[in-house]
Each structure stands twice: as C-alpha cells, then as structure tokens.
Design an enzyme around this catalytic site. Structure first.
Site, PDB file in Angstrom:
ATOM      1  N   HIS A   1      -8.685  22.348   1.585  1.00 25.25           N
ATOM      2  CA  HIS A   1      -7.783  22.139   0.618  1.00 25.25           C
ATOM      3  C   HIS A   1      -7.558  21.156   0.032  1.00 25.25           C
ATOM      4  O   HIS A   1      -7.360  20.719  -1.162  1.00 25.25           O
ATOM      5  CB  HIS A   1      -6.649  22.682   1.645  1.00 25.25           C
ATOM      6  N   GLU A   2      -7.801  19.904   0.825  1.00 25.35           N
ATOM      7  CA  GLU A   2      -7.626  18.339   0.156  1.00 25.35           C
ATOM      8  C   GLU A   2      -8.856  18.115  -0.652  1.00 25.35           C
ATOM      9  O   GLU A   2      -8.620  17.677  -1.717  1.00 25.35           O
ATOM     10  CB  GLU A   2      -7.933  17.155   1.205  1.00 25.35           C
TER      11      GLU A   2
ATOM     12  N   HIS B   1      -7.565  19.570  -3.989  1.00 28.50           N
ATOM     13  CA  HIS B   1      -7.151  18.622  -4.802  1.00 28.50           C
ATOM     14  C   HIS B   1      -7.714  17.631  -5.532  1.00 28.50           C
ATOM     15  O   HIS B   1      -7.392  17.333  -6.568  1.00 28.50           O
ATOM     16  CB  HIS B   1      -6.001  17.805  -3.851  1.00 28.50           C
TER      17      HIS B   1
ATOM     18  N   GLU C   1      -0.385  23.691  -5.248  1.00 33.56           N
ATOM     19  CA  GLU C   1      -0.760  23.717  -3.747  1.00 33.56           C
ATOM     20  C   GLU C   1      -1.222  25.258  -3.594  1.00 33.56           C
ATOM     21  O   GLU C   1      -2.263  25.153  -2.683  1.00 33.56           O
ATOM     22  CB  GLU C   1       0.755  23.689  -3.159  1.00 33.56           C
TER      23      GLU C   1
END
Lengths: 192, 302
Positions: free
Chosen positions: B143-144, B147, B218
C-alpha cells in the site's frame, strides 16, 4: 508510469518485458571459457502463487509440461515455497542450455495462462573459481540481468565488489540492469 | 488470453470521482488566480512566496518529517526481513528500492514519504511489525509502495499549493488588513476585502476537495497493494487488525502530526465523531468492501 497514470493514481502491474532470457545461452559460453566460472547445474524461477483455483490449475499444467520436456532433456523440477510466500520452481540439469530452455518453458506457461505479471524473476546459479556461489538474476519485468553474490555466512551482506566486477565482464554479453538500486538481492536462495 | 489480470483491479467509478475532484480543484484554482490578478493585490509576491514554500516542502520535508516522527532509517542488517520483503515487492511493482525506516512505538502504523520513487522512504512502526503476520505486513508495505508509485506526496503537495496561498492571504489579511487602511485612501479597500473573502472561500472549498482527493488516492493505494501482492484479503485483515489496535493503544506522539496524516496507512486519532467529509482516509468498512470486491474479481478470474 506515465503522467496521466500518476494523476489518476492508477496502478498497473508491469507485464513481462520482451524476452531476453535466451541472451543467457550465448553469455554462458563467455562465462564458462573466459571467466572461469562453472554452472551449479541449477536455475530457478520465482513467482507469487495466487490463491485462486485457476492459478493452481495453470501451475499444475505448467509442472506437467516442464516435467514432460524434462524427461527428454533430463531436467528435474522441484517446488519450493519460501518464507516470503513466493514459490520457486527449481530446475536441475548439468547441461546449461537445457536450464535456459526449461526456465523459458515455465515462464511461457505462466504467461500463456494469463499470469505473466506474477513472475518475479529468474535465477541462474554459478560457482566462481574458488567454489563460492554466484547468482545471475533475470528481472522478468525489465528484461535485464544483474549479478548477486552473497557473502558466506548467515548475515545478509553481499559482495558488491565482485558484483561490479561481474557487471564489467558481462556487459557485452548480457543486457545488464543499469540502475544499481534495482539490483534486488534474493536472500535464502533455496539452491544447494 | 494475453493477460488475465489486466481487468483485475479496474475501478471506473473511483477514476471518475477522482477526476471530478481534481477538475473541481483545478477550476477553483484558476478562478482564484484570476481573482488575485484582477484585484492586483501583490498577487505575484504571494505566488512566489507560496511557490517557494511548496518547493521547500517537496525537497526538504522528508528528513524533517522522519525526525519529527522519530523514524530511523534501517540498513539491511538491522531489519533483514523487512528489507527482503520490500525488495521483492519492488521487483514485482517495478520500483527502485526506497529507503526503509522504522519508528519505535507500540502504535501500529506505516507511511510513505518522498517526492519521487527515487527519493522515497517507506516507514513502519515496530508495533505494526509485531501485530501483523508477514502476509498482512506485505499488504501494508505494498500500500505504501503504491503511494510512492502514484507520487501521492507530489500530487497532494501540488493540489494543496493554492489552498496554501489562500491560507496565507487569510492570515496576512487578518494581521495587516486593518492597519493598511489607515492611509485614508479607499482604492484598495474593496479590492483587498474581495480577495480576502475569495481566499476564505477557496480555502474552505479546496480543503474539502483535498480531503476527498486524499480518500480517493487511499482507495487507489489499497487497490494497488492488492494488485502487487495478489492478496486483497491479507490487506483487509491487516486493516482490521490495525484499526482495532489503534483504538486499543492510545498514543499521543503520532497524533500530533496531523499534516502527515494523509500518508499514513491508517489515520492517527481517527475517531467516530470525525465527520466523514473532513476525513483524509475513507472509513475502514468501505476500504474492506472495496478489497473484497477485488478478491471476488480475482477469484472469478475476471
């Protein structure tokens, strides 16, 4: 990733690059004759096993295909799941060209099944003159190779000097990954 | 059957909502800049000043933010498993390896910093590593990394650029607004007041839009993580564990970093009382719902 993709926050998993795996067959001649390295008779392909029914079927098919070609060439295949949840298909064959062909067969079978983007990398195992293991890793997504020489012992440290020397030696033979920050190590390679 | 997973993870609705938000933000800013120049209130100075601040934020904030959160970059020999996990994810996501940092706190959380993939840092807390299983931690780190791949720090900094200007004008206006009219001539009075009013409106509207944009990105990061790992359910399970862990372990230190809240996997101090309009993160149920849709797509081989 393009500018628009960045704006839209659209993640795409890169599929495999144009296949340059067979560059290894020609490079092998140089590696063997000029660099005084020997093949460990082993190669592996690493992929993410998905927990879906059709993926299991594709993997089973792939194993059957590689097993069948293996009975002609004498390549043996072995499955191994590592602690990070990736699956290794380990191929063993004293004939180096058969290893390249076998690796390609596994890769192609996964691609034909529609799961080409799940393949992480291929790996060829060698030993240098002193018998120390030397790996050459094939980044499937970028179609590039890079050396990986782990230092002996349990600690995760790599012999950068030896790797950079290998890059200089192999530069003409193989498409070497130009960005050093993409020379990802693979610790705990399940090859003996 | 060239690539089965091409359609996996497609979410047209999300793309449309994100595009609409960005369009509205852009429209607002164009109108704002127009009004600024029309009124002639040292607009150029404010633009340059805010531009400088935004650049400073982009280029110098990483180290400050890391220090502020007590994050320490770790070398491979200090956190071998974390490094090896992220290396494999980078290989899969075709990203250069970011710097990896660890925050020594019980609170489970993770965040990403950096204006470009090459200068990125991903960090997680020791609490997160203790709480999650390897597969769940992998989902959070993916997930990071999404980003990072989506350049969310860059996008959000740019998106907040004009909101920042508006905020400066509002602040300067309240500070100097009264004093500047002491000269007696009334020329700039209405002009300045108009800009001040417009700035307040721009700030308020862009704030809401920014929060919306943050929520959409997100969702996009969740989806990206599911695609990279191929395990949407692992991330769902991680989110559930983290959110219950967040409520169980109260913490002050990360809560004070509101500015960086947008880049956390889970917002610190997110309470139920927070109006969803002002939240930087979508509610957990919606994120898990989106992830389970992905899992279904994956299972049906769509």
């Amino acid at each position: 990733m393009g500018f628009l993709d960045v704006l839209r926050g659209k993640p795409k998993l890169k599929g495999p690059a144009p296949d340059r795996l067979f560059a290894m067959s020609t490079a092998w001649v140089t590696i063997e004759t000029e660099m005084n390295m020997t093949s460990a008779g082993q190669a592996a392909i690493v992929f993410q096993p998905l927990a879906t029914a059709d993926f299991d079927a594709i993997v089973a098919d792939m194993e059957a295909v590689v097993g069948a070609t293996g009975s002609e060439t004498g390549t043996t295949v072995e499955k191994h799941d590592d602690s990070f949840g990736y699956r290794w298909m380990v191929l063993r064959d004293p004939d180096f060209d058969d290893l390249v062909v076998g690796l390609n067969a596994v890769n192609t079978a996964l691609q034909d099944g529609g799961y080409g983007d799940r393949v992480l990398c291929g790996l060829f195992a060698f030993a240098d003159a002193s018998g120390r293991p030397v790996h050459i890793i094939y980044n499937v997504k970028r179609g590039t190779f890079y050396p990986f020489v782990p230092k002996p012992g349990g600690v995760q440290s790599r012999d950068t000097e030896a790797e950079l020397r290998l890059r200089a030696q192999l530069d003409k033979e193989l498409p070497i990954e130009p960005e050093l920050e993409r020379w990802f190590p693979l610790w705990g390679v399940p090859l003996s | 059957m060239p690539n089965k997973l091409k359609s996996f993870g497609r979410d047209t609705g999300l793309q449309v909502r994100m595009a609409t938000t960005m369009f509205l933000l852009g429209l607002l800013y164009v109108a704002f800049v127009g009004a600024l120049f029309y009124s002639g209130v040292s607009g150029v100075f404010i633009l340059v000043f805010a531009g400088g601040m935004a650049l400073l934020q982009l280029f110098a904030s990483d180290k400050m933010a890391l220090a502020a959160m007590g994050a320490r970059t770790v070398e491979p020999d200090e956190a071998p498993e974390l490094h090896a996990m992220i290396e494999r994810l980078c290989l899969q996501a075709d990203l250069p390896k970011p710097k990896i940092a660890v925050v020594d706190t019980r609170m489970p959380n993770a965040f990403a910093l950096g204006r470009s993939p090459k200068s990125a840092t991903v960090a997680c807390t020791t609490g997160l590593m203790e709480l999650l299983s390897p597969a769940e931690l992998e989902g959070v780190m993916a997930h990071e990394l999404t980003h990072v791949a989506n350049r969310d720090v860059m996008v959000m900094t740019l998106a907040s650029f004009f909101a920042t200007i508006a905020a400066y004008i509002v602040q300067f206006g309240f500070l100097f607004g009264g004093g500047m009219h002491g000269g007696g001539d009334d020329d700039d009075g209405p002009g300045f007041l108009a800009v001040l009013l417009i700035s307040v409106v721009v700030y308020a509207v862009s704030f809401v839009l920014m929060q919306a944009l943050s929520r959409y990105r997100e969702f996009a990061a969740d989806r990206g993580a599911a695609i990279i790992t191929g395990r949407p359910s692992a991330l769902s399970s991680a989110l559930m564990k983290i959110s219950s862990g967040m409520h169980r372990i109260p913490s002050q230190d990360l809560r004070s970093q509101q500015q960086l809240a947008a880049f956390y996997i889970f917002p610190p101090g997110a309470g139920k009382s927070l109006a969803s309009l002002f939240a930087t993160h979508p509610p957990m149920e919606k994120r898990i719902e989106a992830l389970s849709r992905l899992e279904m797509q994956l299972q049906s081989g769509a």
